[in-house]
Write a protein that holds these residues in place. Sequence first.
Motif, PDB file in Angstrom:
ATOM      1  N   GLU A 240     -28.839 -10.646  15.595  1.00  0.00           N
ATOM      2  CA  GLU A 240     -29.639 -11.821  15.930  1.00  0.00           C
ATOM      3  C   GLU A 240     -29.276 -12.965  14.994  1.00  0.00           C
ATOM      4  OE1 GLU A 240     -34.280 -13.024  16.838  1.00  0.00           O
ATOM      5  OE2 GLU A 240     -33.824 -11.275  15.621  1.00  0.00           O
ATOM      6  N   PRO A 241     -28.950 -14.155  15.558  1.00  0.00           N
ATOM      7  CA  PRO A 241     -28.634 -15.302  14.694  1.00  0.00           C
ATOM      8  C   PRO A 241     -29.830 -15.666  13.821  1.00  0.00           C
ATOM      9  CG  PRO A 241     -27.985 -15.712  16.967  1.00  0.00           C
ATOM     10  CD  PRO A 241     -28.826 -14.475  16.978  1.00  0.00           C
ATOM     11  N   ASN A 242     -29.575 -16.320  12.702  1.00  0.00           N
ATOM     12  CA  ASN A 242     -30.624 -16.697  11.747  1.00  0.00           C
ATOM     13  C   ASN A 242     -31.224 -18.064  12.049  1.00  0.00           C
ATOM     14  OD1 ASN A 242     -30.265 -14.321  10.271  1.00  0.00           O
ATOM     15  ND2 ASN A 242     -28.541 -15.227   9.156  1.00  0.00           N
ATOM     16  N   THR A 243     -31.114 -18.515  13.310  1.00  0.00           N
ATOM     17  CA  THR A 243     -31.623 -19.849  13.661  1.00  0.00           C
ATOM     18  C   THR A 243     -33.067 -19.769  14.105  1.00  0.00           C
ATOM     19  OG1 THR A 243     -30.675 -19.540  15.855  1.00  0.00           O
ATOM     20  CG2 THR A 243     -29.348 -20.741  14.237  1.00  0.00           C
ATOM     21  N   GLU A 244     -33.332 -19.304  15.276  1.00  0.00           N
ATOM     22  CA  GLU A 244     -34.685 -19.212  15.800  1.00  0.00           C
ATOM     23  C   GLU A 244     -34.988 -17.768  16.156  1.00  0.00           C
ATOM     24  OE1 GLU A 244     -35.146 -21.842  19.037  1.00  0.00           O
ATOM     25  OE2 GLU A 244     -34.387 -23.600  17.984  1.00  0.00           O
ATOM     26  N   ALA A 245     -36.253 -17.447  16.107  1.00  0.00           N
ATOM     27  CA  ALA A 245     -36.667 -16.059  16.364  1.00  0.00           C
ATOM     28  C   ALA A 245     -36.358 -15.635  17.794  1.00  0.00           C
ATOM     29  CB  ALA A 245     -38.152 -15.902  16.066  1.00  0.00           C
ATOM     30  N   ASP A 246     -36.443 -16.599  18.741  1.00  0.00           N
ATOM     31  CA  ASP A 246     -36.212 -16.254  20.131  1.00  0.00           C
ATOM     32  C   ASP A 246     -34.786 -16.588  20.564  1.00  0.00           C
ATOM     33  OD1 ASP A 246     -36.442 -18.948  19.916  1.00  0.00           O
ATOM     34  OD2 ASP A 246     -37.736 -19.212  21.672  1.00  0.00           O
ATOM     35  N   ALA A 247     -33.881 -16.717  19.616  1.00  0.00           N
ATOM     36  CA  ALA A 247     -32.491 -17.030  19.960  1.00  0.00           C
ATOM     37  C   ALA A 247     -31.858 -15.869  20.718  1.00  0.00           C
ATOM     38  CB  ALA A 247     -31.693 -17.335  18.691  1.00  0.00           C
ATOM     39  N   THR A 248     -30.816 -16.183  21.455  1.00  0.00           N
ATOM     40  CA  THR A 248     -30.121 -15.154  22.223  1.00  0.00           C
ATOM     41  C   THR A 248     -29.492 -14.127  21.296  1.00  0.00           C
ATOM     42  OG1 THR A 248     -29.630 -16.752  23.968  1.00  0.00           O
ATOM     43  CG2 THR A 248     -28.307 -14.739  23.918  1.00  0.00           C
ATOM     44  N   ARG A 249     -29.724 -12.853  21.581  1.00  0.00           N
ATOM     45  CA  ARG A 249     -29.171 -11.787  20.766  1.00  0.00           C
ATOM     46  C   ARG A 249     -27.821 -11.349  21.336  1.00  0.00           C
ATOM     47  NH1 ARG A 249     -34.938  -8.671  20.781  1.00  0.00           N
ATOM     48  NH2 ARG A 249     -35.964  -9.876  19.157  1.00  0.00           N
ATOM     49  N   THR A 250     -26.960 -10.896  20.473  1.00  0.00           N
ATOM     50  CA  THR A 250     -25.635 -10.445  20.874  1.00  0.00           C
ATOM     51  C   THR A 250     -25.604  -8.927  20.925  1.00  0.00           C
ATOM     52  OG1 THR A 250     -24.628 -12.366  19.828  1.00  0.00           O
ATOM     53  CG2 THR A 250     -23.180 -10.500  20.324  1.00  0.00           C
ATOM     54  N   LEU A 251     -25.254  -8.405  22.081  1.00  0.00           N
ATOM     55  CA  LEU A 251     -25.177  -6.968  22.266  1.00  0.00           C
ATOM     56  C   LEU A 251     -23.730  -6.527  22.046  1.00  0.00           C
ATOM     57  CD1 LEU A 251     -26.318  -4.231  23.248  1.00  0.00           C
ATOM     58  CD2 LEU A 251     -25.805  -4.965  25.576  1.00  0.00           C
TER      59      LEU A 251
ATOM     60  N   ILE B 274     -26.967   3.787  31.951  1.00  0.00           N
ATOM     61  CA  ILE B 274     -27.933   3.590  30.873  1.00  0.00           C
ATOM     62  C   ILE B 274     -28.726   2.323  31.163  1.00  0.00           C
ATOM     63  CG2 ILE B 274     -28.232   3.268  28.386  1.00  0.00           C
ATOM     64  CD1 ILE B 274     -25.532   4.612  27.993  1.00  0.00           C
ATOM     65  N   ASP B 275     -30.034   2.436  31.202  1.00  0.00           N
ATOM     66  CA  ASP B 275     -30.905   1.290  31.487  1.00  0.00           C
ATOM     67  C   ASP B 275     -31.109   0.466  30.215  1.00  0.00           C
ATOM     68  OD1 ASP B 275     -32.649  -0.519  32.486  1.00  0.00           O
ATOM     69  OD2 ASP B 275     -34.351   0.865  32.659  1.00  0.00           O
ATOM     70  N   LEU B 276     -30.608  -0.772  30.223  1.00  0.00           N
ATOM     71  CA  LEU B 276     -30.777  -1.675  29.083  1.00  0.00           C
ATOM     72  C   LEU B 276     -31.665  -2.862  29.427  1.00  0.00           C
ATOM     73  CD1 LEU B 276     -27.095  -1.744  27.775  1.00  0.00           C
ATOM     74  CD2 LEU B 276     -28.984  -0.317  26.986  1.00  0.00           C
ATOM     75  N   SER B 277     -32.454  -2.724  30.501  1.00  0.00           N
ATOM     76  CA  SER B 277     -33.282  -3.849  30.956  1.00  0.00           C
ATOM     77  C   SER B 277     -34.626  -3.868  30.223  1.00  0.00           C
ATOM     78  CB  SER B 277     -33.503  -3.746  32.462  1.00  0.00           C
ATOM     79  OG  SER B 277     -34.121  -2.509  32.783  1.00  0.00           O
ATOM     80  N   ARG B 278     -34.554  -3.957  28.904  1.00  0.00           N
ATOM     81  CA  ARG B 278     -35.771  -4.085  28.104  1.00  0.00           C
ATOM     82  C   ARG B 278     -35.406  -4.800  26.801  1.00  0.00           C
ATOM     83  NH1 ARG B 278     -34.095   1.319  27.531  1.00  0.00           N
ATOM     84  NH2 ARG B 278     -33.958   2.107  25.389  1.00  0.00           N
ATOM     85  N   ASN B 279     -36.423  -5.278  26.082  1.00  0.00           N
ATOM     86  CA  ASN B 279     -36.179  -6.014  24.845  1.00  0.00           C
ATOM     87  C   ASN B 279     -35.904  -5.047  23.699  1.00  0.00           C
ATOM     88  OD1 ASN B 279     -36.577  -8.554  25.998  1.00  0.00           O
ATOM     89  ND2 ASN B 279     -38.800  -8.377  25.770  1.00  0.00           N
ATOM     90  N   PHE B 280     -34.889  -5.370  22.921  1.00  0.00           N
ATOM     91  CA  PHE B 280     -34.542  -4.566  21.759  1.00  0.00           C
ATOM     92  C   PHE B 280     -34.729  -5.402  20.505  1.00  0.00           C
ATOM     93  CE2 PHE B 280     -32.115  -2.629  25.174  1.00  0.00           C
ATOM     94  CZ  PHE B 280     -32.338  -1.268  24.969  1.00  0.00           C
ATOM     95  N   PRO B 281     -35.264  -4.817  19.434  1.00  0.00           N
ATOM     96  CA  PRO B 281     -35.400  -5.551  18.171  1.00  0.00           C
ATOM     97  C   PRO B 281     -34.036  -5.682  17.501  1.00  0.00           C
ATOM     98  CG  PRO B 281     -36.067  -3.280  17.870  1.00  0.00           C
ATOM     99  CD  PRO B 281     -35.783  -3.444  19.340  1.00  0.00           C
ATOM    100  N   PRO B 282     -33.936  -6.615  16.545  1.00  0.00           N
ATOM    101  CA  PRO B 282     -32.672  -6.724  15.800  1.00  0.00           C
ATOM    102  C   PRO B 282     -32.383  -5.423  15.047  1.00  0.00           C
ATOM    103  CG  PRO B 282     -34.065  -8.628  15.442  1.00  0.00           C
ATOM    104  CD  PRO B 282     -34.908  -7.624  16.156  1.00  0.00           C
TER     105      PRO B 282
END
Length: 233
Positions: A5-16, A33-41
Amino acid sequence: LKLDEPNTEADATRTLTLTFKATRKKPERNVVIDLSRNFPPGETDIGDAMLTVPPVAVAGIILKPDGTPLYDAEVRLERRKSYGDGPTDFYWDNLWESSAKSNREGAFTISGRFEVGLYRLRVNSNLYPSLFYEVSLGTEGHEIMMTAGGSLKGVLLRDENVPRDAVQLMLEPHPLHEPDQNDSGSSFVAVKSNGDFVSHGLPLGTVDLVVRCENTSEELFRVDGLPVSTDTS
């Protein structure tokens, strides 16, 4: 599974980031594999993934006209798709990832999970005309026999100032018929540096030979109604 997760904003786009081992072999097993859910950093344990063998969609053998096995024939699965209510308002959609080669015993197997519908096989070989064979999913034991074809050979003569790669040599059905989906009936013919050409596995009957300009597709020369028989023409 690792997420950065970038260090800019909390809701910034995460890189998988997913890392896989590269291989030239066609996979024999698969898993979804179902990845359709939110993952923490950070790193997340997504649990075990059990690889399963996809079911057989269709299997059988490819035979030469004399009944012996045909080796290295390409067998491709196609699905019928409709675009209207009329009896001819449909086309055959190539399922590019669903193909197989016949082994030395002529056997082939296409595996995978497919939608309910109407299907057929397209069988291609350098020695025989292409063949279409309707099938039902989940069936095995098909015996598909190719039909005899003919060959056409000749010499393409050019002026010295005409490069060989400036022209195309094509064979077209005669008379020209309504083309099947993904199969116009026309084929390109490779021409050697000395002008010699040969084309095998042609349907018996007659064909038109056409020479066109490579860049503009302008027709430069045509011979209609060339006979194609089991002997080389």
